[in-house]
Design a protein around this motif. Sequence first.
Motif, PDB file in Angstrom:
ATOM      1  N   SER A  24      -3.969  -7.272  10.026  1.00 34.24           N
ATOM      2  CA  SER A  24      -3.716  -7.917   9.192  1.00 34.24           C
ATOM      3  C   SER A  24      -1.400  -7.752   9.734  1.00 34.24           C
ATOM      4  O   SER A  24      -1.537  -6.558  10.677  1.00 34.24           O
ATOM      5  N   ARG A  25      -0.128  -7.997   9.184  1.00 32.08           N
ATOM      6  CA  ARG A  25       0.423  -7.918   9.401  1.00 32.08           C
ATOM      7  C   ARG A  25       1.030  -6.254   9.292  1.00 32.08           C
ATOM      8  O   ARG A  25       1.523  -5.935  10.275  1.00 32.08           O
ATOM      9  N   GLY A  26       0.306  -6.282   8.654  1.00 33.37           N
ATOM     10  CA  GLY A  26       1.060  -4.706   8.026  1.00 33.37           C
ATOM     11  C   GLY A  26       0.346  -3.721   8.592  1.00 33.37           C
ATOM     12  O   GLY A  26       0.586  -3.003   9.171  1.00 33.37           O
ATOM     13  N   ALA A  27      -0.907  -3.997   9.430  1.00 37.65           N
ATOM     14  CA  ALA A  27      -1.811  -2.532  10.071  1.00 37.65           C
ATOM     15  C   ALA A  27      -0.462  -3.203  11.450  1.00 37.65           C
ATOM     16  O   ALA A  27      -0.560  -1.843  11.937  1.00 37.65           O
ATOM     17  N   ILE A  28      -0.550  -3.707  11.841  1.00 34.13           N
ATOM     18  CA  ILE A  28       0.802  -4.241  13.399  1.00 34.13           C
ATOM     19  C   ILE A  28       1.644  -3.565  13.627  1.00 34.13           C
ATOM     20  O   ILE A  28       2.142  -2.785  13.891  1.00 34.13           O
ATOM     21  N   ALA A  29       2.724  -3.919  12.202  1.00 33.17           N
ATOM     22  CA  ALA A  29       3.438  -2.797  11.587  1.00 33.17           C
ATOM     23  C   ALA A  29       4.001  -1.956  12.190  1.00 33.17           C
ATOM     24  O   ALA A  29       4.393  -1.034  12.252  1.00 33.17           O
ATOM     25  N   ILE A  30       2.703  -0.968  10.638  1.00 34.22           N
ATOM     26  CA  ILE A  30       2.597   0.694  10.933  1.00 34.22           C
ATOM     27  C   ILE A  30       2.123   0.843  12.413  1.00 34.22           C
ATOM     28  O   ILE A  30       2.354   1.994  13.052  1.00 34.22           O
ATOM     29  N   LEU A  31       1.453   0.083  13.023  1.00 29.61           N
ATOM     30  CA  LEU A  31       0.489   0.715  14.614  1.00 29.61           C
ATOM     31  C   LEU A  31       2.237   0.528  15.703  1.00 29.61           C
ATOM     32  O   LEU A  31       1.658   1.761  16.059  1.00 29.61           O
ATOM     33  N   VAL A  32       2.453  -0.326  15.193  1.00 25.25           N
ATOM     34  CA  VAL A  32       3.878  -0.659  16.650  1.00 25.25           C
ATOM     35  C   VAL A  32       4.836   0.777  15.540  1.00 25.25           C
ATOM     36  O   VAL A  32       5.373   1.305  16.456  1.00 25.25           O
ATOM     37  N   LEU A  36       6.367   3.534  18.321  1.00 31.16           N
ATOM     38  CA  LEU A  36       7.539   3.732  18.873  1.00 31.16           C
ATOM     39  C   LEU A  36       8.287   5.543  18.063  1.00 31.16           C
ATOM     40  O   LEU A  36       9.006   6.310  19.248  1.00 31.16           O
ATOM     41  N   LEU A  37       7.507   5.788  17.131  1.00 35.01           N
ATOM     42  CA  LEU A  37       7.699   7.018  16.278  1.00 35.01           C
ATOM     43  C   LEU A  37       6.885   8.035  17.800  1.00 35.01           C
ATOM     44  O   LEU A  37       8.272   8.638  17.820  1.00 35.01           O
ATOM     45  N   SER A  38       6.278   7.870  17.677  1.00 39.13           N
ATOM     46  CA  SER A  38       5.426   8.535  19.288  1.00 39.13           C
ATOM     47  C   SER A  38       6.129   8.604  20.165  1.00 39.13           C
ATOM     48  O   SER A  38       6.389   9.415  20.820  1.00 39.13           O
ATOM     49  N   PHE A  39       6.758   8.084  20.995  1.00 39.87           N
ATOM     50  CA  PHE A  39       7.307   6.879  22.411  1.00 39.87           C
ATOM     51  C   PHE A  39       8.320   8.352  22.253  1.00 39.87           C
ATOM     52  O   PHE A  39       8.918   8.776  22.773  1.00 39.87           O
ATOM     53  N   LEU A  40       9.429   8.092  21.226  1.00 44.28           N
ATOM     54  CA  LEU A  40      10.851   8.683  20.739  1.00 44.28           C
ATOM     55  C   LEU A  40      10.841  10.596  20.427  1.00 44.28           C
ATOM     56  O   LEU A  40      10.938  10.928  20.872  1.00 44.28           O
ATOM     57  N   ALA A  41       9.117  10.411  20.097  1.00 42.11           N
ATOM     58  CA  ALA A  41       9.366  11.950  19.856  1.00 42.11           C
ATOM     59  C   ALA A  41       9.083  12.586  20.831  1.00 42.11           C
ATOM     60  O   ALA A  41       9.273  14.044  21.474  1.00 42.11           O
ATOM     61  N   VAL A  42       8.483  11.958  22.288  1.00 42.02           N
ATOM     62  CA  VAL A  42       8.000  12.510  23.561  1.00 42.02           C
ATOM     63  C   VAL A  42       9.496  12.410  23.841  1.00 42.02           C
ATOM     64  O   VAL A  42       9.561  13.823  24.781  1.00 42.02           O
ATOM     65  N   ILE A  43      10.010  11.354  24.022  1.00 41.82           N
ATOM     66  CA  ILE A  43      11.240  11.729  24.457  1.00 41.82           C
ATOM     67  C   ILE A  43      12.220  12.449  23.771  1.00 41.82           C
ATOM     68  O   ILE A  43      13.103  13.329  25.213  1.00 41.82           O
ATOM     69  N   LEU A  44      12.402  13.075  23.213  1.00 39.28           N
ATOM     70  CA  LEU A  44      13.317  13.848  22.477  1.00 39.28           C
ATOM     71  C   LEU A  44      12.906  15.605  22.244  1.00 39.28           C
ATOM     72  O   LEU A  44      13.701  16.606  23.461  1.00 39.28           O
TER      73      LEU A  44
END
Length: 102
Positions: A24-32, A36-44
């Motif tokens: 669903s749209r909500g599931a895709i939003a949660i996955l995105v 993004l959160l994990s990507f930013l955590a790795v960069i940090l």
Amino acid sequence: MSERFCSLIVFGPGAPRTFQLHLSRGAIAILVAAFLLSFLAVILIGHTVPGPVNEVDRAQLETENHTLRVEASNAAIGIERLNTKLSELEATSQRIHELVAQ
């Protein structure tokens, strides 16, 4: 049940069954958002964690550390000697003070 936004169908080579995933749209939003959160955590973490120290710098740090330990030990010995001299001078001063008071 929520509205389907995306369906993913996976066919395996030689597999008798298919795997279907309905998102669903909500599931895709949660996955995105999770991506993004994990990507930013790795960069940090990459920017905050220091890189590896090469052997030349490590040897220099060990030498400086050893030198500082020796200086601290010498300073402690010097302070102990000064404390004994100070106590001797205080005792001598007390004796002189007693002699002058008589």
